[in-house]
Design an enzyme around this catalytic site. Structure first.
Site, PDB file in Angstrom:
ATOM      1  CG  ASP A 204      -8.241  -4.297  -2.812  1.00 39.47           C
ATOM      2  OD1 ASP A 204      -7.452  -3.344  -2.767  1.00 39.47           O
ATOM      3  OD2 ASP A 204      -9.460  -4.167  -3.006  1.00 39.47           O
TER       4      ASP A 204
ATOM      5  CG  HIS B 232      -2.078   0.924   1.089  1.00 40.14           C
ATOM      6  ND1 HIS B 232      -2.003   2.272   1.327  1.00 40.14           N
ATOM      7  CD2 HIS B 232      -3.342   0.691   0.683  1.00 40.14           C
ATOM      8  CE1 HIS B 232      -3.185   2.818   1.093  1.00 40.14           C
ATOM      9  NE2 HIS B 232      -4.011   1.894   0.701  1.00 40.14           N
TER      10      HIS B 232
HETATM   11  C1  SDX Z   1      -6.201   0.142  -2.900  1.00 40.01           C
HETATM   12  O1  SDX Z   1      -4.486   4.680  -2.108  1.00 40.01           O
HETATM   13  C2  SDX Z   1      -5.399   4.037  -1.466  1.00 40.01           C
HETATM   14  O2  SDX Z   1      -5.789   4.399  -0.389  1.00 40.01           O
HETATM   15  C3  SDX Z   1      -5.934   2.821  -2.193  1.00 40.01           C
HETATM   16  C4  SDX Z   1      -6.961   1.991  -1.419  1.00 40.01           C
HETATM   17  C5  SDX Z   1      -8.235   2.783  -1.167  1.00 40.01           C
HETATM   18  O3  SDX Z   1      -8.942   2.416  -0.229  1.00 40.01           O
HETATM   19  O4  SDX Z   1      -8.538   3.701  -1.960  1.00 40.01           O
HETATM   20  O5  SDX Z   1      -6.403   1.555  -0.203  1.00 40.01           O
HETATM   21  C6  SDX Z   1      -7.372   0.762  -2.231  1.00 40.01           C
HETATM   22  O6  SDX Z   1      -5.923   0.508  -4.012  1.00 40.01           O
HETATM   23  C7  SDX Z   1      -5.338  -0.832  -2.138  1.00 40.01           C
HETATM   24  C8  SDX Z   1      -4.110  -1.326  -2.962  1.00 40.01           C
HETATM   25  C9  SDX Z   1      -4.598  -2.410  -3.938  1.00 40.01           C
HETATM   26  N1  SDX Z   1      -3.508  -2.753  -4.879  1.00 40.01           N
HETATM   27  C10 SDX Z   1      -2.899  -3.935  -4.812  1.00 40.01           C
HETATM   28  O7  SDX Z   1      -3.064  -4.752  -3.917  1.00 40.01           O
HETATM   29  C11 SDX Z   1      -1.958  -4.194  -5.989  1.00 40.01           C
HETATM   30  C12 SDX Z   1      -0.650  -4.764  -5.471  1.00 40.01           C
HETATM   31  N2  SDX Z   1       0.067  -3.688  -4.736  1.00 40.01           N
HETATM   32  C13 SDX Z   1       1.026  -2.904  -5.476  1.00 40.01           C
HETATM   33  O8  SDX Z   1       0.714  -2.677  -6.811  1.00 40.01           O
HETATM   34  C14 SDX Z   1       1.523  -1.699  -4.686  1.00 40.01           C
HETATM   35  O9  SDX Z   1       1.792  -2.138  -3.423  1.00 40.01           O
HETATM   36  C15 SDX Z   1       0.666  -0.466  -4.588  1.00 40.01           C
HETATM   37  C16 SDX Z   1       0.249   0.049  -5.933  1.00 40.01           C
HETATM   38  C17 SDX Z   1      -0.555  -0.731  -3.787  1.00 40.01           C
HETATM   39  C18 SDX Z   1       1.484   0.616  -3.890  1.00 40.01           C
HETATM   40  O10 SDX Z   1       2.499   0.952  -4.756  1.00 40.01           O
HETATM   41  P1  SDX Z   1       3.622   2.035  -4.321  1.00 40.01           P
HETATM   42  O11 SDX Z   1       3.295   2.720  -3.070  1.00 40.01           O
HETATM   43  O12 SDX Z   1       3.905   2.869  -5.515  1.00 40.01           O
HETATM   44  O13 SDX Z   1       4.819   1.105  -3.932  1.00 40.01           O
HETATM   45  P2  SDX Z   1       5.889   0.641  -4.943  1.00 40.01           P
HETATM   46  O14 SDX Z   1       5.193   0.123  -6.175  1.00 40.01           O
HETATM   47  O15 SDX Z   1       6.895   1.714  -5.081  1.00 40.01           O
HETATM   48  O16 SDX Z   1       6.500  -0.613  -4.188  1.00 40.01           O
HETATM   49  C19 SDX Z   1       7.538  -0.407  -3.248  1.00 40.01           C
HETATM   50  C20 SDX Z   1       8.387  -1.675  -3.383  1.00 40.01           C
HETATM   51  C21 SDX Z   1       8.801  -1.970  -4.818  1.00 40.01           C
HETATM   52  O17 SDX Z   1      10.033  -2.658  -4.751  1.00 40.01           O
HETATM   53  P3  SDX Z   1      11.382  -1.763  -5.065  1.00 40.01           P
HETATM   54  O18 SDX Z   1      11.186  -1.147  -6.435  1.00 40.01           O
HETATM   55  O19 SDX Z   1      11.470  -0.751  -3.962  1.00 40.01           O
HETATM   56  O20 SDX Z   1      12.483  -2.796  -5.038  1.00 40.01           O
HETATM   57  O21 SDX Z   1       7.603  -2.810  -2.951  1.00 40.01           O
HETATM   58  C22 SDX Z   1       7.453  -3.708  -4.045  1.00 40.01           C
HETATM   59  C23 SDX Z   1       7.760  -2.943  -5.313  1.00 40.01           C
HETATM   60  O22 SDX Z   1       8.284  -3.817  -6.312  1.00 40.01           O
HETATM   61  N3  SDX Z   1       6.048  -4.111  -4.023  1.00 40.01           N
HETATM   62  C24 SDX Z   1       5.598  -5.347  -4.183  1.00 40.01           C
HETATM   63  C25 SDX Z   1       4.208  -5.255  -4.050  1.00 40.01           C
HETATM   64  N4  SDX Z   1       3.849  -3.988  -3.830  1.00 40.01           N
HETATM   65  C26 SDX Z   1       5.002  -3.289  -3.815  1.00 40.01           C
HETATM   66  N5  SDX Z   1       6.241  -6.503  -4.444  1.00 40.01           N
HETATM   67  C27 SDX Z   1       5.452  -7.613  -4.556  1.00 40.01           C
HETATM   68  N6  SDX Z   1       4.084  -7.615  -4.455  1.00 40.01           N
HETATM   69  C28 SDX Z   1       3.448  -6.452  -4.190  1.00 40.01           C
HETATM   70  N7  SDX Z   1       2.133  -6.433  -4.064  1.00 40.01           N
END
Ligand code: SDX
Length: 440
Positions: free
Chosen positions: A374, A316
């Site tokens: 989710d 998140h």
């Molecule tokens: C919702 O914003 C809100 O409030 C949203 C929400 C709401 O109520 O409105 O809470 C609802 O959207 C919840 C989130 C649902 N999405 C998912 O579950 C999809 C999977 N999650 C990721 O896509 C990600 O965690 C996000 C999009 C939710 C957050 O992305 P960020 O904050 O931009 O974090 P990031 O992509 O920069 O990740 C940081 C690191 C990265 O590694 P590095 O590049 O630092 O090496 O963490 C890793 C990412 O690769 N990472 C994951 C991961 N999520 C982040 N690795 C594996 N699996 C994951 N799910």
């Protein structure tokens, strides 16, 4: 008094000093009631001829708001100051809607009046049913929602003038009331069943389940355990600060677009798998994993920088602790599975084991990746009887009150201006046009 004037008048105002090439700019630091202070950069460009740069807004507050607060490190979520677990445990969704819209929990009389006003606006103009026949039966219901919700502005001209508080109020009531009806119509259309009209004697969530699962040829009784679970799921998803879809609604609303069009824009943004589409993607992922012994393979893929696969339902932007909603969602998941007799659902077993393994894996611990709302919602919604494609539609029904509350807050801010971000330009400098026959 503008936000800036309010702060400047306060005795504890202090500035941040920014030095660029020997020039300095004093930028006021503003304090909220909770959460980080902000450096007000409104005057930065005027003082320094520089913009700030923050794609994805990881360090940027786009507005001031009094509606919802998240402490991502502590895993805290407050709606108008009330903890989400207290509201979800004993409250009703329409009670939370009233709180988010008007700022205080309703008295019994206020709640009854609000519920009645919502009930009396649950029907949609009969001509709107003709929109559905223009869609293929297998159209994704989010595509239908974007189209039909946006089309509300073609029917309710007496609630599109955003400068009129009475029209804003009517548009808010209509939006809240009609979203479940349109969502149920989208579902019924996808399965080739006739639309079921709303029933004023049913409460919000029971009415929605009835419109989805009743059929004209026999009586249908909504299971109170399931409608309570639906109500709680709506509460959990109601608002969440300036998430992507809420920011979309605010930006669309800042141009003066009518509220129905703004909500349609929010639905379009919510559809993405990184946002509201994650519940659909999380269940699909759990089904792809299939059995507990395949979990390590997927954990390895999620950690592999060269593999685009991510654990859907994990991570998140704000929560760097357990999403407080996910805990309540997990409890609701168990209740619903027991109620429908799927207590031994294999997908739940995979989810529980995947969560356990991930929460003890150094990669997820180091990156503070916890299950978000989710992760368990997909299993729950499927047990309630919804197909996977409807999951994000259910999220949209719940989030409509958050979108509307945030839109109202923005519109009612006397200092609100159109949102118009700037950029860091790295394209070609000026060059002259070359006629086609002279190009190499
Ligand atoms: C919702 O914003 C809100 O409030 C949203 C929400 C709401 O109520 O409105 O809470 C609802 O959207 C919840 C989130 C649902 N999405 C998912 O579950 C999809 C999977 N999650 C990721 O896509 C990600 O965690 C996000 C999009 C939710 C957050 O992305 P960020 O904050 O931009 O974090 P990031 O992509 O920069 O990740 C940081 C690191 C990265 O590694 P590095 O590049 O630092 O090496 O963490 C890793 C990412 O690769 N990472 C994951 C991961 N999520 C982040 N690795 C594996 N699996 C994951 N799910």
């Amino acid at each position: 008094m503008s936000i800036a004037e309010q702060y400047d008048a306060s005795s504890d105002a202090k500035d941040a000093r920014l030095n660029i090439d020997g020039e300095s700019a004093d930028l006021p630091i503003r304090k909220g009631t909770l959460g980080p202070d902000v450096v007000d950069v409104t005057s930065l460009y005027r003082q320094t001829n520089n913009f700030t740069f923050d794609p994805g807004f990881t360090s940027t507050a786009s507005c001031e708001s009094k509606i919802t607060f998240i402490d991502g490190d502590e895993g805290v979520l407050l709606y108008r100051g009330y903890p989400i677990d207290q509201l979800a445990e004993t409250g009703k969704f329409l009670e939370t809607c009233y709180l988010l819209l008007y700022g205080e929990l309703p008295t019994k009389a206020q709640f009854d009046d609000f519920s009645t006003r919502i009930a009396y606006h649950t029907m949609v103009h009969e001509q709107m049913s003709q929109f559905f026949t223009g869609f293929r039966r297998d159209a994704h219901p989010m595509a239908v929602m974007v189209g039909v919700v946006g089309a509300l502005s073609a029917f309710y001209h007496d609630s599109t003038d955003i400068r009129d508080p009475e029209q804003r109020e009517m548009a808010s009531i209509r939006m809240l009331a009609k979203m479940p009806t349109i969502a149920a119509m989208a579902y019924k259309y996808s399965i080739g069943q006739p639309f079921i009209y709303p029933q004023n004697h049913l409460d919000y969530s029971a009415n929605f389940l009835n419109m989805c699962f009743a059929v004209p040829c026999e009586p249908y009784k909504v299971d109170p355990v399931l409608s309570r679970a639906m109500d709680r799921i709506f509460i959990l998803h109601a608002d969440h600060e300036q998430n992507a879809s809420t920011s979309t609604v605010r930006l669309a609303g800042s141009s003066g677009a009518n509220p129905f069009a703004c909500i349609s824009a929010g639905i379009a943004c919510l559809w993405g798998p990184a946002h509201g589409g994650a519940n659909e993607a999380a269940l699909t992922m759990l089904q792809r994993i299939g059995t507990v012994d395949r979990i390590p393979e997927f954990i390895a893929r999620a950690k592999d920088k060269n593999d685009p696969f991510r654990l859907m339902g994990f991570g998140h932007r704000v929560y760097k602790n357990y999403d407080p909603r996910a805990k309540i969602m997990q409890k609701t998941c168990h209740e619903v599975l027991e109620a429908v007799g799927h207590g031994d659902d294999p997908t739940l077993k995979v989810a529980l084991e995947l969560e356990h393994i991930a929460l003890n894996d150094d990669y997820f611990i180091e990156k503070k990746l916890y299950p978000n709302i989710d992760f368990y919602s997909g299993i729950t919604l499927r047990a309630l009887g919804f197909p996977t494609e409807m999951f994000t539609v259910l999220f949209a029904i719940a989030r409509t009150v958050g979108w509307i509350a945030q839109w109202k807050e923005m519109i009612e801010d006397p200092y609100q201006r159109i949102g118009r971000p700037r950029q860091l330009y790295t394209g070609p400098t000026e060059r002259s046009y070359i006629p086609m026959d002279e190009r190499g």
